[in-house]
Design a protein around this motif. Structure first.
Motif: not given
Length: 325
Positions: A36-44, A73-81, A96-97, A157-159
């Motif tokens: 999950v390329p965003f912090p724990a606890g969010g929708q995703l 969000g790009n760190i986690g997404t790039e890791l999977v890529a 964001p993907t 506020g922006g995530s």
């Protein structure tokens, strides 16, 4: 070549067996990592954990949900890529993907269509424009007037930059002429306390996170970013009703794997996710969180959706001239 090897190859070819596919027969043989390329606890994160807990017993291996936030969000997404295409690394995909290629055309280290195998579309959930209950504005029109009376004094506020939370607000400002400064947070949940106390005065917030605070009279919804009203908040008008049809946007949830993952694995995971989404208890659980489960779909269906979303956001970002590079 040794005669026995030649015979084995001929037998395999005659029976239609592919040696390249042989390793997949034992899959999965070890734990799977669901990124999950965003912090724990969010929708995703919530959706990924629900899918993992239901699919893991069927596959017979743990599915470890790991939050890998950072760089919008790009760190986690790039890791999977960049992971091996062996079925052991999954991506919890979301807007964001498909948005990031448009807002970061020069620096992004992945391309969603080139670098991922679409596996399954899981569901959608709307966003809301919300303000602290202490703000005097009761409607979106009143908030626009309120913001114009305090030029440069308000913040939102922006995530992360390049997410729906960020872009929806930027597009609203583009449409209405109001000006607010973005205050960045690690994720939507971490912004909520400051929103409630009016340290920031506005936010585009997912329904799943906003609803408890709306019911507690801590936040006030101004509009739902959808074409139809939502059953959970039937009194909240849509952005279409309020004259902003270009602001219709929801968050979506999907599952992807690195490009080149064997089709047999992709198809199997898709089938298991579809079974999960068809169970009444999962449907009820998702709907209870304000998430609409996806209808039955294939990897090809999800791939078409991703391509369409990339194209849509390219136009939106170009028209609004929002580039982060």
């Amino acid at each position: 070549m040794h005669r026995s090897i030649v015979v084995a190859l001929l037998v395999a070819l005659a029976s239609g067996i592919s040696f390249a596919a042989a390793p997949d027969a034992a899959w999965p043989a070890k734990p799977i990592h669901f990124i999950v390329p965003f912090p724990a606890g969010g929708q995703l994160d919530v959706v990924a954990r629900l899918i993992a807990e239901r699919v893991s017993p069927v596959l017979g291996q743990p599915i470890v949900v790991e939050a890998k936030p950072g760089a919008d969000g790009n760190i986690g997404t790039e890791l999977v890529a960049k992971a091996a295409p062996d079925g052991y690394t999954w991506l919890a995909a979301s807007p964001p993907t498909t948005i990031q290629p448009s807002v970061r055309p020069k620096t992004l280290q992945y391309e969603p269509i080139r670098d991922f195998e679409p596996v399954a579309f899981i569901g959608t959930s709307p966003f809301l424009f919300v303000v602290p209950a202490s703000i005097p504005a009761k409607t979106l029109q009143e908030f626009v007037a309120y913001a114009k009376s305090k030029p440069g004094a308000l913040s939102y506020g922006g995530s992360a930059r390049g997410t729906v939370v960020h872009l929806a607000t930027e597009l609203l400002m583009h449409d209405t002429g109001i000006v607010m400064e973005m205050i960045g947070y690690k994720g939507q949940p971490s912004a909520i306390p400051d929103l409630i106390t009016a340290r920031v005065q506005f936010m585009t917030l997912g329904l799943i996170l906003a609803e408890p605070h709306i019911k507690a009279n801590e936040l006030r919804p101004l509009a739902i970013l959808d074409a139809t009203r939502h059953a959970h908040l039937p009194d909240v008008p849509t952005v279409v009703e309020l004259g902003h049809p270009d602001l219709v946007m929801s968050t979506w949830f999907g599952l992807a794997m690195p490009k080149g993952t064997p089709k047999a694995i992709v198809d199997r995971v898709n089938a298991e996710v579809m079974k999960v989404l068809a169970t009444p208890e999962v449907v009820a659980r998702l709907q209870g969180m304000g998430i609409d489960p996806a209808k039955p779909n294939t990897p090809a269906d999800f791939g078409r959706f991703m391509r369409d979303d990339v194209a849509r956001w390219k136009k939106v970002v170009t028209d609004a001239k929002i580039v982060l590079d």
